[in-house]
Design a protein around this motif. Structure first.
Motif, PDB file in Angstrom:
ATOM      1  N   VAL A  65       0.947  -1.205   0.014  1.00 36.13           N
ATOM      2  CA  VAL A  65       0.040   0.076  -0.104  1.00 36.13           C
ATOM      3  C   VAL A  65       0.867   1.393   0.046  1.00 36.13           C
ATOM      4  N   PHE A  66       2.013   1.116   0.821  1.00 32.86           N
ATOM      5  CA  PHE A  66       2.830   2.331   0.821  1.00 32.86           C
ATOM      6  C   PHE A  66       3.596   2.484  -0.557  1.00 32.86           C
ATOM      7  N   ILE A  67       3.848   1.513  -1.113  1.00 31.97           N
ATOM      8  CA  ILE A  67       4.689   1.584  -2.515  1.00 31.97           C
ATOM      9  C   ILE A  67       3.792   2.001  -3.552  1.00 31.97           C
ATOM     10  N   SER A  68       2.480   1.558  -3.485  1.00 30.37           N
ATOM     11  CA  SER A  68       1.353   2.029  -4.135  1.00 30.37           C
ATOM     12  C   SER A  68       1.106   3.541  -3.935  1.00 30.37           C
ATOM     13  N   THR A  69       0.983   4.033  -2.876  1.00 26.95           N
ATOM     14  CA  THR A  69       0.642   5.354  -2.683  1.00 26.95           C
ATOM     15  C   THR A  69       1.923   6.049  -3.222  1.00 26.95           C
ATOM     16  N   LEU A  70       3.111   5.856  -2.911  1.00 25.88           N
ATOM     17  CA  LEU A  70       4.232   6.386  -3.875  1.00 25.88           C
ATOM     18  C   LEU A  70       4.195   6.513  -5.381  1.00 25.88           C
ATOM     19  N   PHE A  71       3.573   5.438  -5.803  1.00 24.86           N
ATOM     20  CA  PHE A  71       3.527   5.688  -7.383  1.00 24.86           C
ATOM     21  C   PHE A  71       2.372   6.395  -7.813  1.00 24.86           C
ATOM     22  N   ILE A  72       1.277   6.360  -7.122  1.00 24.18           N
ATOM     23  CA  ILE A  72       0.050   7.100  -7.130  1.00 24.18           C
ATOM     24  C   ILE A  72       0.433   8.584  -7.308  1.00 24.18           C
ATOM     25  N   LEU A  73       1.445   8.895  -6.249  1.00 24.03           N
ATOM     26  CA  LEU A  73       1.838  10.223  -6.158  1.00 24.03           C
ATOM     27  C   LEU A  73       2.780  10.716  -7.306  1.00 24.03           C
TER      28      LEU A  73
END
Length: 174
Positions: free
Chosen positions: A127-135
């Motif tokens: 989820v954290f990595i997904s959030t970084l890539f969404i950003l």
């Protein structure tokens, strides 16, 4: 008037730094994932050779490519995106968007298919990595960065086709 020009120059500089940071992150993440994937593939082969009495004669290069190409291709594309984004190339922006969206989709797909209580820490990482890539995707879609690359309808069609092809590859080719 002079203050407005200085302000525009500072804003432009901040977006250039943002692009470089995104490019550096993509290079780092691509290398990290590539190393982890190669290690994982090697581990799988070692287990197969040791416990299932496989030999190198039983292993087909075609089957290896078919089963593991996605795990190698996406990190390589991510590294390519990072390098070309740092070089201020439109193809870097294009692949930066494509790989960022693919990483988000892959992380979500993995989290959904492997969601268990035991994996809560692993799921948090995804989820954290997904959030970084969404950003990263949101930042790359920012007007200041987008306008720099003179995007056309063809660019958006290419992005859409690449996303569809690579996601279908992830889902169906194994």
């Amino acid at each position: 008037m002079a203050n407005a020009i200085i302000s525009i120059h500072r804003m432009k500089k901040k977006w250039e730094i943002t692009e470089k940071v995104i490019g550096a992150f993509q290079i780092f993440f691509g290398i990290l994932i590539l190393v982890l994937e190669i290690w994982s593939i090697k581990l799988s082969f070692n287990i197969g050779l040791k416990h299932y009495n496989y030999s190198w004669e039983n292993i087909s290069i075609f089957k290896v490519f078919k089963n593991y190409h996605y795990q190698i291709l996406i990190p390589l594309l991510t590294i390519f995106a990072g390098v070309t984004l740092m070089l201020k190339k439109r193809i870097g922006w294009l692949f930066g968007v494509v790989t960022s969206v693919l990483h988000v989709m892959s992380m979500i797909l993995f989290s959904v298919t492997n969601a268990t209580v035991e994996n809560k820490y692993l799921n948090f990482i995804y989820v954290f990595i997904s959030t970084l890539f969404i950003l990263i995707t949101v930042l790359l879609m920012n007007k200041h960065i987008r306008s720099k690359y003179n995007l056309t309808k063809q660019t958006w069609v290419i992005i859409g086709l690449l996303l569809i092809l690579l996601f279908l590859d992830k889902l169906f080719i194994k």
